[in-house]
Design a protein around this motif. Structure first.
Motif, PDB file in Angstrom:
ATOM      1  N   PHE A  39       0.777  -1.171   0.080  1.00 13.39           N
ATOM      2  CA  PHE A  39       0.130   0.191   0.027  1.00 13.39           C
ATOM      3  C   PHE A  39       0.883   1.207   0.033  1.00 13.39           C
ATOM      4  N   GLU A  40       1.917   1.086   0.594  1.00 16.85           N
ATOM      5  CA  GLU A  40       3.100   2.308   0.782  1.00 16.85           C
ATOM      6  C   GLU A  40       3.203   2.695  -0.733  1.00 16.85           C
ATOM      7  N   LYS A  41       3.681   1.632  -1.663  1.00 15.28           N
ATOM      8  CA  LYS A  41       3.931   2.228  -3.153  1.00 15.28           C
ATOM      9  C   LYS A  41       2.813   2.699  -3.684  1.00 15.28           C
ATOM     10  N   VAL A  42       1.529   1.758  -3.827  1.00 17.35           N
ATOM     11  CA  VAL A  42       0.372   2.223  -4.406  1.00 17.35           C
ATOM     12  C   VAL A  42      -0.085   3.458  -3.601  1.00 17.35           C
ATOM     13  N   GLU A  43       0.099   3.866  -2.606  1.00 20.42           N
ATOM     14  CA  GLU A  43      -0.241   5.304  -2.131  1.00 20.42           C
ATOM     15  C   GLU A  43       0.472   6.216  -2.676  1.00 20.42           C
ATOM     16  N   LYS A  44       1.969   6.103  -2.927  1.00 18.12           N
ATOM     17  CA  LYS A  44       2.628   7.088  -3.699  1.00 18.12           C
ATOM     18  C   LYS A  44       2.342   7.230  -5.036  1.00 18.12           C
ATOM     19  N   TRP A  45       2.103   6.203  -5.542  1.00 19.68           N
ATOM     20  CA  TRP A  45       1.663   6.207  -7.156  1.00 19.68           C
ATOM     21  C   TRP A  45       0.294   7.126  -7.170  1.00 19.68           C
ATOM     22  N   MET A  46      -0.637   6.683  -6.277  1.00 15.25           N
ATOM     23  CA  MET A  46      -1.939   7.388  -6.348  1.00 15.25           C
ATOM     24  C   MET A  46      -1.967   8.814  -5.779  1.00 15.25           C
ATOM     25  N   SER A  47      -0.775   9.058  -5.116  1.00 12.94           N
ATOM     26  CA  SER A  47      -0.850  10.429  -4.321  1.00 12.94           C
ATOM     27  C   SER A  47       0.139  11.389  -5.531  1.00 12.94           C
ATOM     28  N   SER A  48       0.014  11.214  -6.716  1.00 18.46           N
ATOM     29  CA  SER A  48       0.664  11.853  -7.689  1.00 18.46           C
ATOM     30  C   SER A  48       0.183  13.394  -7.642  1.00 18.46           C
ATOM     31  N   LYS A  49       1.128  14.317  -7.864  1.00 18.87           N
ATOM     32  CA  LYS A  49       0.729  15.744  -8.104  1.00 18.87           C
ATOM     33  C   LYS A  49      -0.275  15.998  -9.277  1.00 18.87           C
ATOM     34  N   LEU A  75     -13.870  -2.879   0.652  1.00 11.87           N
ATOM     35  CA  LEU A  75     -12.519  -2.393  -0.186  1.00 11.87           C
ATOM     36  C   LEU A  75     -12.546  -1.013   0.110  1.00 11.87           C
ATOM     37  N   LEU A  76     -13.660   0.013   0.221  1.00 13.01           N
ATOM     38  CA  LEU A  76     -13.762   1.489   0.334  1.00 13.01           C
ATOM     39  C   LEU A  76     -13.264   1.536   1.787  1.00 13.01           C
ATOM     40  N   VAL A  77     -13.634   0.739   2.757  1.00  8.56           N
ATOM     41  CA  VAL A  77     -13.215   1.142   4.187  1.00  8.56           C
ATOM     42  C   VAL A  77     -11.511   0.795   4.118  1.00  8.56           C
ATOM     43  N   THR A  78     -11.071  -0.225   3.523  1.00 10.34           N
ATOM     44  CA  THR A  78      -9.679  -0.598   3.613  1.00 10.34           C
ATOM     45  C   THR A  78      -9.003   0.550   2.835  1.00 10.34           C
ATOM     46  N   MET A  79      -9.476   0.892   1.724  1.00  9.32           N
ATOM     47  CA  MET A  79      -8.724   2.207   1.422  1.00  9.32           C
ATOM     48  C   MET A  79      -8.668   3.474   1.940  1.00  9.32           C
ATOM     49  N   ILE A  80      -9.590   3.627   2.666  1.00 10.97           N
ATOM     50  CA  ILE A  80      -9.776   4.933   3.579  1.00 10.97           C
ATOM     51  C   ILE A  80      -8.799   4.670   4.904  1.00 10.97           C
ATOM     52  N   ASN A  81      -8.721   3.344   5.534  1.00  8.41           N
ATOM     53  CA  ASN A  81      -7.925   3.271   6.408  1.00  8.41           C
ATOM     54  C   ASN A  81      -6.259   3.212   5.979  1.00  8.41           C
ATOM     55  N   LYS A  83      -5.136   5.248   3.802  1.00  7.75           N
ATOM     56  CA  LYS A  83      -4.886   6.592   3.676  1.00  7.75           C
ATOM     57  C   LYS A  83      -4.601   6.758   2.247  1.00  7.75           C
ATOM     58  N   VAL A  84      -5.414   5.961   1.189  1.00 11.25           N
ATOM     59  CA  VAL A  84      -5.427   5.998  -0.347  1.00 11.25           C
ATOM     60  C   VAL A  84      -6.144   7.658  -0.367  1.00 11.25           C
ATOM     61  N   PRO A  85      -5.456   8.324  -1.574  1.00 14.85           N
ATOM     62  CA  PRO A  85      -6.068   9.514  -1.555  1.00 14.85           C
ATOM     63  C   PRO A  85      -7.604   9.753  -1.791  1.00 14.85           C
ATOM     64  N   PHE A  86      -8.260  10.520  -1.132  1.00 19.01           N
ATOM     65  CA  PHE A  86      -9.588  10.578  -1.375  1.00 19.01           C
ATOM     66  C   PHE A  86     -10.340  10.672  -2.643  1.00 19.01           C
ATOM     67  N   GLN A  87      -9.657  11.405  -3.508  1.00 17.80           N
ATOM     68  CA  GLN A  87     -10.260  11.560  -4.989  1.00 17.80           C
ATOM     69  C   GLN A  87     -10.074  10.016  -5.480  1.00 17.80           C
ATOM     70  N   THR A  88      -8.968   9.315  -5.381  1.00 19.23           N
ATOM     71  CA  THR A  88      -8.918   8.086  -5.870  1.00 19.23           C
ATOM     72  C   THR A  88     -10.037   6.897  -5.269  1.00 19.23           C
ATOM     73  N   VAL A  89     -10.414   7.305  -4.123  1.00 22.80           N
ATOM     74  CA  VAL A  89     -11.428   6.375  -3.512  1.00 22.80           C
ATOM     75  C   VAL A  89     -12.733   6.696  -3.826  1.00 22.80           C
ATOM     76  N   MET A  90     -12.896   7.821  -4.270  1.00 17.85           N
ATOM     77  CA  MET A  90     -14.062   8.274  -4.673  1.00 17.85           C
ATOM     78  C   MET A  90     -14.307   7.769  -6.128  1.00 17.85           C
ATOM     79  N   THR A  91     -13.696   8.073  -7.085  1.00 16.99           N
ATOM     80  CA  THR A  91     -13.483   7.574  -8.130  1.00 16.99           C
ATOM     81  C   THR A  91     -13.889   6.258  -8.225  1.00 16.99           C
TER      82      THR A  91
END
Length: 299
Positions: A39-49, A75-81, A83-91
């Motif tokens: 998730f750390e790598k996924v979060e870094k990729w998904m947290s792109s500027k 999966l939504l709850v897991t993504m929130i926990n 810290k996956v970026p909010f816009q990614t979660v909602m999309t």
């Protein structure tokens, strides 16, 4: 009257069973695999500027996870926990129940390539736009503090090395999550059963006789409360079209019905505050309605 009550009760029991089995199964599966997901790598990729890349990630994740509206919640709850970026979660929340390769293949077979392309592009793009907009307007503050124990990196390391521990912790996490949403699942199942069994079957034929300009948003509104998988909605939509219901409001009904449902909305109340719930419902309605008008113009 008693016959309707009996049908509602039977539908409630069936829907409750299906929702609980689905929810428990997916929750447990996600808990089992999450220690192995970087998730750390996924979060870094998904947290792109670049917000486009973050939204694209959420849309693509939705595309490869063939969930119905209710089964996106674990999966939504897991993504929130995580810290996956909010816009990614909602999309992801918008795209997952509406897009997956198998459904698009089935749609192409039933409705043809043109309809499938219009549907795919509109739902994919709308999911990204809505996710970006909700993030831009800071709706992230409307997410409740839903925390599941056992999501720290050091705990993941222990669970990766000990499969029995992983099973044990996954069972605990699944039980904790079910306890927090069980009431919402049951209430949602009851509401869904009432809607399915109490709405007259000839209602759609009645409204199909009127001007599509207002039938399209009406079809979107009717679709939203229904709990149906997109794979179930496609044959239903085909039956409506065979009986003379135009394709534009049919697609609005399909997107509204698959994109949201009252059981899902009630379950999301355990995660989102009222403002975000309202934004979610309005977004699904707008997506279904605008898509319906696009079908009216392009098909």
């Amino acid at each position: 009257m008693s016959e309707v009550v009996t049908k509602v009760l039977l539908e409630f029991l069936s829907l409750s069973k299906n929702l609980l089995v689905l929810f428990i199964g997916i929750s447990f599966f996600i808990s089992i695999i999450q220690p192995y997901v970087p998730f750390e790598k996924v979060e870094k990729w998904m947290s792109s500027k670049n917000p486009f890349l973050a939204n694209l990630a959420g849309a693509l994740l939705g595309f490869i996870t063939p969930f119905c509206s209710c089964s996106t919640v674990p999966l939504l709850v897991t993504m929130i926990n995580r810290k996956v970026p909010f816009q990614t979660v909602m999309t992801f929340l918008f795209s997952s129940p509406l897009l997956d390769p198998w459904i698009l293949g089935l749609m192409a077979y039933i409705y043809g390539l043109k309809v499938t392309i219009v549907y795919s592009v509109t739902t994919f793009v709308f999911s990204m736009i809505i996710g970006w907009y909700l993030d831009k307007k800071n709706y992230k503050e409307q997410v409740k503090n839903v925390v599941i124990k056992g999501v720290l990196p050091e705990q993941d390391e222990k669970r990766r090395k000990d499969f029995k521990l992983n099973i044990k912790e996954s069972i605990k996490e699944t039980i904790d999550l079910i306890r927090s949403v069980l009431v919402y699942i049951l209430i949602g199942a009851l509401v869904g059963a009432i809607i399915k069994e109490a709405v007259p079957t000839n209602f759609f034929n009645l409204i199909s006789e009127h001007n599509q300009l207002w039938v399209i948003p009406l079809a979107a509104i009717i679709g939203i409360p229904l709990y149906v998988r997109l794979s179930t909605m496609l044959p239903l939509a085909q039956a409506l079209m065979v009986n003379g219901f135009p394709i534009a409001p049919t697609m609005a009904l399909l997107i509204g019905g698959a994109g949201a449902s009252l059981p899902e909305i009630i379950m999301l109340k355990s995660i989102f505050r009222t403002k975000l719930i309202s934004a979610f419902v309005i977004s699904v309605f707008l997506m279904a309605t605008v898509s319906g008008y696009l079908f009216l113009i392009l098909t």
